[in-house]
Scaffold this motif. Structure first.
Motif, mmCIF file in Angstrom:
data_model
loop_
_atom_site.group_PDB
_atom_site.id
_atom_site.type_symbol
_atom_site.label_atom_id
_atom_site.label_comp_id
_atom_site.label_asym_id
_atom_site.label_seq_id
_atom_site.Cartn_x
_atom_site.Cartn_y
_atom_site.Cartn_z
ATOM 1 N N THR A 1 19.924 -23.685 -5.061
ATOM 2 C CA THR A 1 21.230 -24.295 -4.392
ATOM 3 C C THR A 1 21.399 -25.575 -4.786
ATOM 4 O OG1 THR A 1 22.459 -24.510 -2.290
ATOM 5 C CG2 THR A 1 20.107 -24.770 -2.240
ATOM 6 N N MET A 2 22.617 -26.216 -4.502
ATOM 7 C CA MET A 2 22.678 -27.696 -5.095
ATOM 8 C C MET A 2 23.500 -28.207 -4.041
ATOM 9 S SD MET A 2 24.098 -29.423 -8.491
ATOM 10 C CE MET A 2 23.573 -28.224 -9.436
ATOM 11 N N LYS A 3 22.803 -29.020 -2.847
ATOM 12 C CA LYS A 3 23.315 -29.795 -1.807
ATOM 13 C C LYS A 3 24.007 -30.860 -2.302
ATOM 14 C CE LYS A 3 21.449 -28.104 2.481
ATOM 15 N NZ LYS A 3 20.916 -28.264 3.585
ATOM 16 N N GLU A 4 23.297 -31.772 -3.063
ATOM 17 C CA GLU A 4 23.761 -32.863 -3.741
ATOM 18 C C GLU A 4 23.957 -32.813 -5.189
ATOM 19 O OE1 GLU A 4 20.770 -36.093 -2.610
ATOM 20 O OE2 GLU A 4 20.274 -35.274 -0.605
ATOM 21 N N PRO A 5 24.610 -33.331 -5.637
ATOM 22 C CA PRO A 5 25.001 -33.411 -7.163
ATOM 23 C C PRO A 5 23.681 -33.702 -8.001
ATOM 24 C CG PRO A 5 26.895 -34.499 -6.297
ATOM 25 C CD PRO A 5 25.745 -34.279 -5.388
ATOM 26 N N GLY A 6 23.348 -32.835 -8.908
ATOM 27 C CA GLY A 6 22.225 -32.958 -9.603
ATOM 28 C C GLY A 6 20.725 -32.885 -9.138
ATOM 29 N N VAL A 7 20.693 -32.275 -7.637
ATOM 30 C CA VAL A 7 19.571 -31.991 -6.977
ATOM 31 C C VAL A 7 19.492 -30.500 -6.751
ATOM 32 C CG1 VAL A 7 18.002 -32.376 -4.960
ATOM 33 C CG2 VAL A 7 19.353 -34.207 -6.209
ATOM 34 N N SER A 8 18.694 -29.743 -7.509
ATOM 35 C CA SER A 8 18.358 -28.154 -7.165
ATOM 36 C C SER A 8 17.457 -27.949 -6.279
ATOM 37 C CB SER A 8 18.424 -27.435 -8.435
ATOM 38 O OG SER A 8 19.379 -27.903 -9.479
ATOM 39 N N ARG A 9 17.555 -26.887 -5.469
ATOM 40 C CA ARG A 9 16.560 -26.635 -4.559
ATOM 41 C C ARG A 9 16.445 -25.106 -4.858
ATOM 42 N NH1 ARG A 9 17.474 -26.006 1.530
ATOM 43 N NH2 ARG A 9 15.437 -25.155 2.035
ATOM 44 N N MET A 10 15.207 -24.537 -4.646
ATOM 45 C CA MET A 10 15.131 -23.128 -4.919
ATOM 46 C C MET A 10 14.907 -22.569 -3.388
ATOM 47 S SD MET A 10 14.008 -20.859 -7.005
ATOM 48 C CE MET A 10 13.447 -19.331 -7.235
ATOM 49 N N VAL A 11 15.472 -21.378 -3.155
ATOM 50 C CA VAL A 11 15.391 -20.558 -1.964
ATOM 51 C C VAL A 11 14.984 -19.324 -2.155
ATOM 52 C CG1 VAL A 11 17.080 -19.978 0.115
ATOM 53 C CG2 VAL A 11 17.527 -22.121 -1.067
ATOM 54 N N ALA A 12 13.958 -18.890 -1.091
ATOM 55 C CA ALA A 12 13.362 -17.460 -1.269
ATOM 56 C C ALA A 12 13.576 -17.031 -0.057
ATOM 57 C CB ALA A 12 11.985 -17.700 -2.012
ATOM 58 N N VAL A 13 13.819 -15.449 0.180
ATOM 59 C CA VAL A 13 13.728 -14.903 1.316
ATOM 60 C C VAL A 13 13.080 -13.451 1.054
ATOM 61 C CG1 VAL A 13 15.136 -13.383 3.018
ATOM 62 C CG2 VAL A 13 15.970 -15.907 1.841
ATOM 63 N N ASP A 14 12.027 -13.240 1.846
ATOM 64 C CA ASP A 14 11.503 -11.918 2.056
ATOM 65 C C ASP A 14 12.405 -11.242 3.026
ATOM 66 O OD1 ASP A 14 9.775 -9.732 3.197
ATOM 67 O OD2 ASP A 14 8.265 -10.562 1.904
ATOM 68 N N ILE A 15 12.871 -9.966 2.667
ATOM 69 C CA ILE A 15 13.982 -9.329 3.172
ATOM 70 C C ILE A 15 13.213 -8.677 4.558
ATOM 71 C CG2 ILE A 15 15.562 -7.238 3.046
ATOM 72 C CD1 ILE A 15 16.544 -9.926 1.488
ATOM 73 N N ASP A 16 12.053 -7.869 4.433
ATOM 74 C CA ASP A 16 11.474 -7.436 5.468
ATOM 75 C C ASP A 16 11.071 -8.474 6.545
ATOM 76 O OD1 ASP A 16 11.579 -4.998 4.127
ATOM 77 O OD2 ASP A 16 9.573 -5.024 3.101
ATOM 78 N N GLU A 17 10.727 -9.558 6.404
ATOM 79 C CA GLU A 17 10.433 -10.534 7.286
ATOM 80 C C GLU A 17 11.870 -11.236 7.927
ATOM 81 O OE1 GLU A 17 8.652 -14.988 7.114
ATOM 82 O OE2 GLU A 17 7.827 -13.484 5.554
ATOM 83 N N ALA A 18 12.740 -11.331 7.157
ATOM 84 C CA ALA A 18 13.997 -11.680 7.557
ATOM 85 C C ALA A 18 14.533 -10.606 8.553
ATOM 86 C CB ALA A 18 15.061 -11.964 6.546
ATOM 87 N N VAL A 19 14.479 -9.278 8.356
ATOM 88 C CA VAL A 19 14.882 -8.377 9.052
ATOM 89 C C VAL A 19 14.046 -8.663 10.473
ATOM 90 C CG1 VAL A 19 14.989 -5.745 9.541
ATOM 91 C CG2 VAL A 19 15.953 -6.960 7.583
ATOM 92 N N SER A 20 12.845 -8.667 10.384
ATOM 93 C CA SER A 20 12.046 -8.541 11.696
ATOM 94 C C SER A 20 12.287 -9.972 12.363
ATOM 95 C CB SER A 20 10.666 -8.379 11.374
ATOM 96 O OG SER A 20 10.067 -9.771 10.681
ATOM 97 N N LEU A 21 12.559 -10.976 11.907
ATOM 98 C CA LEU A 21 13.014 -12.314 12.714
ATOM 99 C C LEU A 21 14.238 -11.918 13.356
ATOM 100 C CD1 LEU A 21 11.993 -15.293 10.167
ATOM 101 C CD2 LEU A 21 10.927 -14.518 12.639
ATOM 102 N N ALA A 22 15.224 -11.261 12.524
ATOM 103 C CA ALA A 22 16.684 -11.192 13.304
ATOM 104 C C ALA A 22 16.533 -10.236 14.237
ATOM 105 C CB ALA A 22 17.356 -10.605 12.082
ATOM 106 N N GLU A 23 15.514 -9.159 14.247
ATOM 107 C CA GLU A 23 15.593 -8.236 15.491
ATOM 108 C C GLU A 23 14.851 -8.764 16.863
ATOM 109 O OE1 GLU A 23 13.504 -4.961 13.533
ATOM 110 O OE2 GLU A 23 15.082 -4.173 12.647
ATOM 111 N N THR A 24 13.992 -10.115 16.465
ATOM 112 C CA THR A 24 13.529 -10.577 17.809
ATOM 113 C C THR A 24 14.310 -11.584 18.499
ATOM 114 O OG1 THR A 24 12.575 -12.409 16.455
ATOM 115 C CG2 THR A 24 11.241 -10.312 16.786
#
Length: 91
Positions: A68-91
């Motif tokens: 993702t690039m919030k600011e021009p010229g500054v990229s940021r890596m974003v990673a999501v573990d699907i199983d972990e995200a689902v368990s967080l959403a269920e709590t």
């Protein structure tokens, strides 16, 4: 879809430990994206896929990574573990 079928048939004949696919689903219509996703899911039992796409996932992946690039010229890596995200959403 013919080119994807050729690549997958080669992998069926002579499997490799991993496969890198870069936006091969971009020219496909919605029906063929579904077929493509199903083929990747079936083959992922024997081959590890690194799948680069601009089309949204149908939930058949284990991890998502993006840039993702919030600011021009500054990229940021974003990673999501699907199983972990689902368990967080269920709590």
């Amino acid at each position: 879809m013919t080119a994807v079928a050729l690549v997958f048939s080669i992998f069926e004949l002579n499997p490799a430990p991993f496969c890198l696919l870069d936006e091969v689903d971009a020219p496909l219509d919605e029906a063929n994206v579904g077929r493509f996703s199903k083929m990747v899911e079936e083959m992922s039992e024997t081959v590890q896929f690194l799948y680069i796409s601009i089309i949204r996932s149908d939930g058949n992946c284990k991890q998502l990574a993006g840039v993702t690039m919030k600011e021009p010229g500054v990229s940021r890596m974003v990673a999501v573990d699907i199983d972990e995200a689902v368990s967080l959403a269920e709590t």
